[in-house]
Design a protein around this motif. Structure first.
Motif, PDB file in Angstrom:
ATOM      1  N   ALA A  95      -1.091  -7.119  24.983  1.00  5.77           N
ATOM      2  CA  ALA A  95      -1.491  -5.883  24.309  1.00  5.77           C
ATOM      3  C   ALA A  95      -2.954  -5.914  23.885  1.00  5.77           C
ATOM      4  O   ALA A  95      -3.563  -4.872  23.678  1.00  5.77           O
ATOM      5  CB  ALA A  95      -0.607  -5.626  23.096  1.00  5.77           C
ATOM      6  N   GLY A  96      -3.528  -7.112  23.768  1.00  2.34           N
ATOM      7  CA  GLY A  96      -4.925  -7.231  23.356  1.00  2.34           C
ATOM      8  C   GLY A  96      -5.488  -8.588  23.739  1.00  2.34           C
ATOM      9  O   GLY A  96      -4.772  -9.458  24.241  1.00  2.34           O
ATOM     10  N   ARG A 139      -6.831  -7.890  27.086  1.00  2.29           N
ATOM     11  CA  ARG A 139      -5.924  -6.745  27.087  1.00  2.29           C
ATOM     12  C   ARG A 139      -5.579  -6.396  28.527  1.00  2.29           C
ATOM     13  O   ARG A 139      -6.452  -6.264  29.375  1.00  2.29           O
ATOM     14  CB  ARG A 139      -6.578  -5.552  26.404  1.00  2.29           C
ATOM     15  CG  ARG A 139      -5.696  -4.312  26.398  1.00  2.29           C
ATOM     16  CD  ARG A 139      -6.399  -3.115  25.851  1.00  2.29           C
ATOM     17  NE  ARG A 139      -7.513  -2.798  26.735  1.00  2.29           N
ATOM     18  CZ  ARG A 139      -8.484  -1.966  26.432  1.00  2.29           C
ATOM     19  NH1 ARG A 139      -8.513  -1.379  25.267  1.00  2.29           N
ATOM     20  NH2 ARG A 139      -9.454  -1.728  27.274  1.00  2.29           N
ATOM     21  N   GLY A 140      -4.280  -6.273  28.815  1.00  2.00           N
ATOM     22  CA  GLY A 140      -3.821  -5.927  30.152  1.00  2.00           C
ATOM     23  C   GLY A 140      -3.564  -7.108  31.062  1.00  2.00           C
ATOM     24  O   GLY A 140      -3.089  -6.927  32.180  1.00  2.00           O
ATOM     25  N   SER A 141      -3.862  -8.343  30.607  1.00  2.00           N
ATOM     26  CA  SER A 141      -3.577  -9.534  31.422  1.00  2.00           C
ATOM     27  C   SER A 141      -2.076  -9.710  31.568  1.00  2.00           C
ATOM     28  O   SER A 141      -1.342  -9.609  30.585  1.00  2.00           O
ATOM     29  CB  SER A 141      -4.117 -10.809  30.761  1.00  2.00           C
ATOM     30  OG  SER A 141      -5.504 -10.840  30.738  1.00  2.00           O
ATOM     31  N   PRO A 142      -1.596 -10.031  32.781  1.00  2.00           N
ATOM     32  CA  PRO A 142      -0.169 -10.303  32.950  1.00  2.00           C
ATOM     33  C   PRO A 142       0.231 -11.574  32.183  1.00  2.00           C
ATOM     34  O   PRO A 142      -0.445 -12.593  32.266  1.00  2.00           O
ATOM     35  CB  PRO A 142      -0.012 -10.511  34.454  1.00  2.00           C
ATOM     36  CG  PRO A 142      -1.235  -9.924  35.070  1.00  2.00           C
ATOM     37  CD  PRO A 142      -2.314 -10.042  34.048  1.00  2.00           C
ATOM     38  N   LEU A 143       1.314 -11.466  31.427  1.00  2.00           N
ATOM     39  CA  LEU A 143       1.853 -12.613  30.692  1.00  2.00           C
ATOM     40  C   LEU A 143       3.058 -13.204  31.408  1.00  2.00           C
ATOM     41  O   LEU A 143       3.392 -14.368  31.213  1.00  2.00           O
ATOM     42  CB  LEU A 143       2.264 -12.191  29.279  1.00  2.00           C
ATOM     43  CG  LEU A 143       1.161 -11.654  28.385  1.00  2.00           C
ATOM     44  CD1 LEU A 143       1.745 -11.168  27.059  1.00  2.00           C
ATOM     45  CD2 LEU A 143       0.090 -12.705  28.150  1.00  2.00           C
ATOM     46  N   GLY A 144       3.744 -12.391  32.198  1.00  2.00           N
ATOM     47  CA  GLY A 144       4.953 -12.807  32.896  1.00  2.00           C
ATOM     48  C   GLY A 144       5.722 -11.577  33.322  1.00  2.00           C
ATOM     49  O   GLY A 144       5.169 -10.476  33.355  1.00  2.00           O
ATOM     50  N   VAL A 145       6.997 -11.783  33.632  1.00  2.83           N
ATOM     51  CA  VAL A 145       7.830 -10.656  34.065  1.00  2.83           C
ATOM     52  C   VAL A 145       9.026 -10.491  33.128  1.00  2.83           C
ATOM     53  O   VAL A 145       9.547 -11.462  32.583  1.00  2.83           O
ATOM     54  CB  VAL A 145       8.301 -10.808  35.527  1.00  2.83           C
ATOM     55  CG1 VAL A 145       7.121 -10.769  36.479  1.00  2.83           C
ATOM     56  CG2 VAL A 145       9.107 -12.061  35.720  1.00  2.83           C
ATOM     57  N   LEU A 146       9.415  -9.245  32.965  1.00  2.00           N
ATOM     58  CA  LEU A 146      10.542  -8.897  32.103  1.00  2.00           C
ATOM     59  C   LEU A 146      11.848  -9.308  32.772  1.00  2.00           C
ATOM     60  O   LEU A 146      12.041  -9.074  33.963  1.00  2.00           O
ATOM     61  CB  LEU A 146      10.528  -7.387  31.834  1.00  2.00           C
ATOM     62  CG  LEU A 146      11.550  -6.825  30.859  1.00  2.00           C
ATOM     63  CD1 LEU A 146      11.400  -7.441  29.474  1.00  2.00           C
ATOM     64  CD2 LEU A 146      11.397  -5.308  30.783  1.00  2.00           C
ATOM     65  N   VAL A 147      12.722  -9.950  32.003  1.00  2.00           N
ATOM     66  CA  VAL A 147      14.038 -10.345  32.518  1.00  2.00           C
ATOM     67  C   VAL A 147      15.111  -9.604  31.722  1.00  2.00           C
ATOM     68  O   VAL A 147      14.865  -9.115  30.620  1.00  2.00           O
ATOM     69  CB  VAL A 147      14.252 -11.882  32.443  1.00  2.00           C
ATOM     70  CG1 VAL A 147      13.251 -12.603  33.327  1.00  2.00           C
ATOM     71  CG2 VAL A 147      14.171 -12.396  31.023  1.00  2.00           C
ATOM     72  N   ALA A 148      16.294  -9.519  32.292  1.00  2.00           N
ATOM     73  CA  ALA A 148      17.427  -8.862  31.628  1.00  2.00           C
ATOM     74  C   ALA A 148      17.938  -9.769  30.511  1.00  2.00           C
ATOM     75  O   ALA A 148      17.614 -10.954  30.454  1.00  2.00           O
ATOM     76  CB  ALA A 148      18.538  -8.578  32.636  1.00  2.00           C
TER      77      ALA A 148
END
Length: 187
Positions: A95-96, A139-148
């Motif tokens: 987010a930042g 801000r906007g850097s990928p941190l990972g992927v959303l999992v269920a």
């Protein structure tokens, strides 16, 4: 005083104050070397960062499926963040600007936390990390992927996005709201 190529004449102290306020609003926040803002007095107070420094942690403007609900006391019930509707495998973004403080498992769930200026920390879960602790991010850097796997999520996957200053939980949506400026009458 010159402003945008034209001469502005200041004739009274009141005029000077108005010009200074307008110049401050038009030129933006002070340089990074300025002292950090004081901590808010309550959990509902906004963190007071400059507008434009923060962005949604999911692409676009995701739907808030569960809002922030500040706990009355540190151990009381509440919702210490917001849940954002997303899609399994979607990119989770910082987010930042900051530094990854943690990327790993907490209570069986994958979590990423980022430390930001002013003592702020954002958290993101459940996120399969693509970063590691100590890594700088913008801000906007990928941190990972959303999992269920987020309980109570009305869609396939929800991102729990949290915000703290020290031990005080804050509404992360306050990062996205522009600061409110109110000019008072001169008496």
């Amino acid at each position: 005083m010159r402003s945008g190529g034209s001469l502005v004449q200041v004739t009274t102290p009141r005029s000077a104050l108005v010009v200074l306020v307008l110049v401050a609003l038009l030129t933006g926040p002070p340089a990074a070397s300025a002292a950090p803002a004081a901590a808010p007095e309550s959990a509902s107070a906004a963190p007071a960062p400059a507008a434009g420094l923060w962005a949604w942690p999911l692409a676009g403007a995701p739907t808030v499926s569960r809002p922030f609900d500040a706990p009355a006391t540190p151990y009381a019930a509440g919702h210490r963040g917001v849940d954002l509707a997303g899609a399994v495998g979607g990119q989770v973004l910082s987010a930042g600007d900051g530094v990854v403080a943690f990327a790993g498992m907490v209570a069986g769930r994958p979590v990423v936390s980022v430390d930001h200026a002013g003592g702020l920390r954002t958290t993101y879960e459940p996120v399969a990390p693509g970063v590691s602790a100590g890594q700088p991010v913008v801000r906007g850097s990928p941190l990972g992927v959303l999992v269920a796997g987020h309980d109570g999520c009305p869609v396939d996957a929800c991102l729990h996005w949290g915000l703290r200053r020290g031990e005080t939980y804050l509404d992360p949506l306050s990062l996205l709201r522009p600061p409110r400026v109110r000019l008072l009458p001169w008496h």
